[in-house]
Design an enzyme around this catalytic site. Structure first.
Site, PDB file in Angstrom:
ATOM      1  N   GLU A 294       0.806  -1.223   0.000  1.00 52.51           N
ATOM      2  CA  GLU A 294       0.000   0.000   0.000  1.00 52.51           C
ATOM      3  C   GLU A 294       0.835   1.267   0.000  1.00 52.51           C
ATOM      4  O   GLU A 294       0.891   1.983   1.002  1.00 52.51           O
ATOM      5  CB  GLU A 294      -0.839   0.039   1.282  1.00 52.51           C
ATOM      6  CG  GLU A 294      -1.974  -0.904   1.311  1.00 52.51           C
ATOM      7  CD  GLU A 294      -2.549  -1.024   2.722  1.00 52.51           C
ATOM      8  OE1 GLU A 294      -3.615  -1.632   2.837  1.00 52.51           O
ATOM      9  OE2 GLU A 294      -1.941  -0.535   3.690  1.00 52.51           O
ATOM     10  N   ARG A 297       2.941   7.773  -0.101  1.00 53.40           N
ATOM     11  CA  ARG A 297       3.928   8.833  -0.293  1.00 53.40           C
ATOM     12  C   ARG A 297       4.778   8.632  -1.547  1.00 53.40           C
ATOM     13  O   ARG A 297       5.021   9.563  -2.308  1.00 53.40           O
ATOM     14  CB  ARG A 297       4.852   8.855   0.938  1.00 53.40           C
ATOM     15  CG  ARG A 297       5.826  10.003   0.965  1.00 53.40           C
ATOM     16  CD  ARG A 297       6.859   9.799   2.075  1.00 53.40           C
ATOM     17  NE  ARG A 297       6.299   9.402   3.333  1.00 53.40           N
ATOM     18  CZ  ARG A 297       5.908  10.238   4.295  1.00 53.40           C
ATOM     19  NH1 ARG A 297       6.037  11.529   4.125  1.00 53.40           N
ATOM     20  NH2 ARG A 297       5.407   9.773   5.421  1.00 53.40           N
ATOM     21  N   CYS A 365      -0.261  33.154  12.004  1.00 53.21           N
ATOM     22  CA  CYS A 365       0.047  33.853  13.249  1.00 53.21           C
ATOM     23  C   CYS A 365       0.621  32.910  14.281  1.00 53.21           C
ATOM     24  O   CYS A 365       0.004  32.673  15.331  1.00 53.21           O
ATOM     25  CB  CYS A 365      -1.203  34.514  13.789  1.00 53.21           C
ATOM     26  SG  CYS A 365      -1.902  35.637  12.596  1.00 53.21           S
TER      27      CYS A 365
HETATM   28  N1  LLP Z   1      -1.281   1.739   4.738  1.00 53.97           N
HETATM   29  C1  LLP Z   1      -1.648   2.170   5.949  1.00 53.97           C
HETATM   30  C2  LLP Z   1      -2.504   1.314   6.768  1.00 53.97           C
HETATM   31  C3  LLP Z   1      -1.227   3.414   6.412  1.00 53.97           C
HETATM   32  O1  LLP Z   1      -1.584   3.815   7.617  1.00 53.97           O
HETATM   33  C4  LLP Z   1      -0.405   4.231   5.598  1.00 53.97           C
HETATM   34  C5  LLP Z   1       0.032   5.531   6.042  1.00 53.97           C
HETATM   35  C6  LLP Z   1      -0.066   3.748   4.320  1.00 53.97           C
HETATM   36  C7  LLP Z   1      -0.501   2.502   3.941  1.00 53.97           C
HETATM   37  C8  LLP Z   1       0.767   4.543   3.365  1.00 53.97           C
HETATM   38  O2  LLP Z   1       2.075   4.751   3.810  1.00 53.97           O
HETATM   39  P1  LLP Z   1       3.141   5.498   2.882  1.00 53.97           P
HETATM   40  O3  LLP Z   1       3.461   4.604   1.719  1.00 53.97           O
HETATM   41  O4  LLP Z   1       2.556   6.789   2.443  1.00 53.97           O
HETATM   42  O5  LLP Z   1       4.303   5.681   3.785  1.00 53.97           O
HETATM   43  N2  LLP Z   1       1.128  12.300   7.572  1.00 53.97           N
HETATM   44  C9  LLP Z   1       2.404  11.600   7.685  1.00 53.97           C
HETATM   45  C10 LLP Z   1       2.318  10.193   7.165  1.00 53.97           C
HETATM   46  C11 LLP Z   1       1.267   9.365   7.830  1.00 53.97           C
HETATM   47  C12 LLP Z   1       1.146   8.001   7.245  1.00 53.97           C
HETATM   48  C13 LLP Z   1      -0.121   7.364   7.637  1.00 53.97           C
HETATM   49  N3  LLP Z   1      -0.323   6.038   7.149  1.00 53.97           N
HETATM   50  C14 LLP Z   1       3.466  12.412   6.972  1.00 53.97           C
HETATM   51  O6  LLP Z   1       3.166  13.471   6.434  1.00 53.97           O
HETATM   52  O7  LLP Z   1       4.634  12.026   6.959  1.00 53.97           O
END
Ligand code: LLP
Length: 441
Positions: A294, A297, A365
């Site tokens: 999954e 990013r 702010c």
């Molecule tokens: N699957 C699940 C169950 C997840 O919780 C997440 C991300 C992903 C897949 C995707 O992960 P990725 O490939 O994007 O690393 N807001 C934070 C990141 C939070 C990630 C939440 N879950 C940031 O800006 O770094």
């Protein structure tokens, strides 16, 4: 141009000395669409999807790449990843709605979340959602009941917390024992979840899921998570005859935000995940499951840049120079929330030497509203277009209207064409849902 590695693939500086992405001059886009402006390069998104598909196909025929839409939940992007053959992960009724609006077939959707509400589950069931990833005993019972009352049967996976700590910021670790997510291994919790999942009359428990965290560079954590998951599968197989047909090992592959970042290539990530599953399952004498991942990013992160207009410049002699831009923590909360580091450049001075050290501040702010501390830019002046690269993931997704700032417009560029995929919010939008104290005014 410096810093090319953190920019979208077609980024270059053109004859006018401006930053250009796939034939679109960023200074021109800023003029046409206004700032702050998020610009996504279509080629980067499609390219990442294709890299994932190709890398996994080299190891197995039975896999699924699921776009984690929380990184950027947007109709046009969902349509693009669908065209590239990906499935989609939604973590709320809202993300489900976006994917559905994009025309995503229900059987390619996975519904996540540690606290899905009954209403959210019902909405997803109404549309025939393909897979629900169950996070708790309450959800298991509730879903079984809901599905049963409809006379249906639902494919489900169980989210397991493998007790593996990923090397990343603690706020975006999810696999450790002390986590709000999923079923832990201690005291037989995960085993009990499998038992209940198999026993549930209306649920078809097809497999397990684990996601250990995000922005991960070292692949060894994934390997350990696989070992732990397969250990559990073996135990449940012996105890209950559990067959794991789908193994979803989450997302988490990191991307380059700065030149110093060293993310692993998708090919290595695919090898570790698929071969890890193959080795562990073979050792256990169990058949190879379908391997699911999954990524969020790493699909959209590097495709996006944010363009701002420089306003106030405040020089504090001997201390630092603050260059303020017309956005900030309402369109990119990541520096404040995770101490995330970014690069920056002036799009209208792309060819000029970056010889002036400044701190880029937002317009909100709050003193914490700093986008980049100590970045070298060409000498900044009011009206310059400042670009931050690698803002494609978790920036618009976490944007707010803090300080009454409308959310930016988002444009997609491809072969010299730019089109709006999300319109800029207006001031009218800010009050559209508000009601006056006295009716009639
Ligand atoms: N699957 C699940 C169950 C997840 O919780 C997440 C991300 C992903 C897949 C995707 O992960 P990725 O490939 O994007 O690393 N807001 C934070 C990141 C939070 C990630 C939440 N879950 C940031 O800006 O770094």
């Amino acid at each position: 141009m410096t810093h090319t590695l953190v920019y979208p693939i077609t980024a270059r500086h053109n004859d006018a000395g401006h930053l250009e992405i796939d034939g679109c001059d960023i200074v021109g886009l800023a003029k046409t669409f206004g700032t702050p402006l998020l610009v996504y390069e279509e080629k980067s998104i499609r390219d990442q999807c294709r890299r994932y598909m190709k890398a996994f196909a080299e190891h197995t025929q039975d896999f699924e790449i699921i776009y984690a839409s929380k990184a950027f939940s947007c109709v046009a992007v969902a349509q693009m990843v669908l065209e590239e053959g990906l499935s989609i992960d939604v973590s709320s009724g809202g993300e489900y709605h976006v994917a559905k609006t994009a025309g995503f077939p229900a059987e390619k959707m996975f519904f996540h979340g540690n606290n899905k509400t009954r209403a959210e589950l019902e909405y997803a069931l109404d549309g025939g959602i393909g897979f629900v990833v169950i996070d708790s005993f309450q959800e298991l019972a509730m879903l079984d009941g809901l599905v049963g009352s409809r006379g249906e049967r639902q494919k489900v996976l169980l989210r397991i917390t493998p007790g593996v700590e990923a090397h990343t910021h603690s706020y975006i670790q999810t696999g450790q024992v002390d986590s709000k997510f999923g079923f832990g291994l201690d005291e037989g919790v995960a085993m009990e979840a499998i038992r209940q999942g198999m026993a549930a009359a209306n649920l078809d428990l097809i497999g397990l899921h684990a996601h250990i965290g995000s922005q991960i560079f070292e692949l060894e954590g994934f390997r350990r998570a696989i070992e732990v998951l397969v250990g559990l599968i073996v135990q449940a197989n012996k105890a209950y005859g559990f067959e794991c047909r789908y193994l979803n090992i989450g997302g988490g592959l990191g991307i380059r935000y700065t030149e110093e970042d060293t993310p692993s290539p998708i090919s290595d990530y695919a090898a570790v995940k698929v071969e890890g599953v193959r080795e562990e399952m073979a050792r256990a004498g169990l058949p190879m499951p379908r391997v699911l991942i999954e990524p969020g990013r790493s699909i959209v992160g590097k495709a996006g840049i944010t363009a701002y207009t420089v306003g106030t410049i405040k020089e504090i002699p001997g201390v630092r120079t603050y260059v303020s831009v017309d956005g900030g923590m309402s369109d990119n909360i990541r520096p404040m929330l995770y101490e995330a580091l970014y690069e920056g450049m002036l799009a209208n001075k792309a060819g000029a030497p970056a010889d002036t050290k400044v701190t880029v501040a937002g317009k909100h702010c709050e003193s914490s509203d700093i986008l980049i501390r100590d970045v070298a830019l060409a000498k900044p002046e009011p009206g310059d277009i400042l670009v931050m690269p690698a803002t494609g993931a978790y920036c618009y997704a976490m944007a707010s209207n803090y300080n009454g700032n409308p959310r930016p417009a988002v444009v997609l560029v491809n072969e010299g064409q730019a089109r709006v995929i999300i319109e800029r919010e207006s001031y009218a939008d800010l009050v559209a849902k508000q009601r006056p104290l006295h009716p009639g005014n």
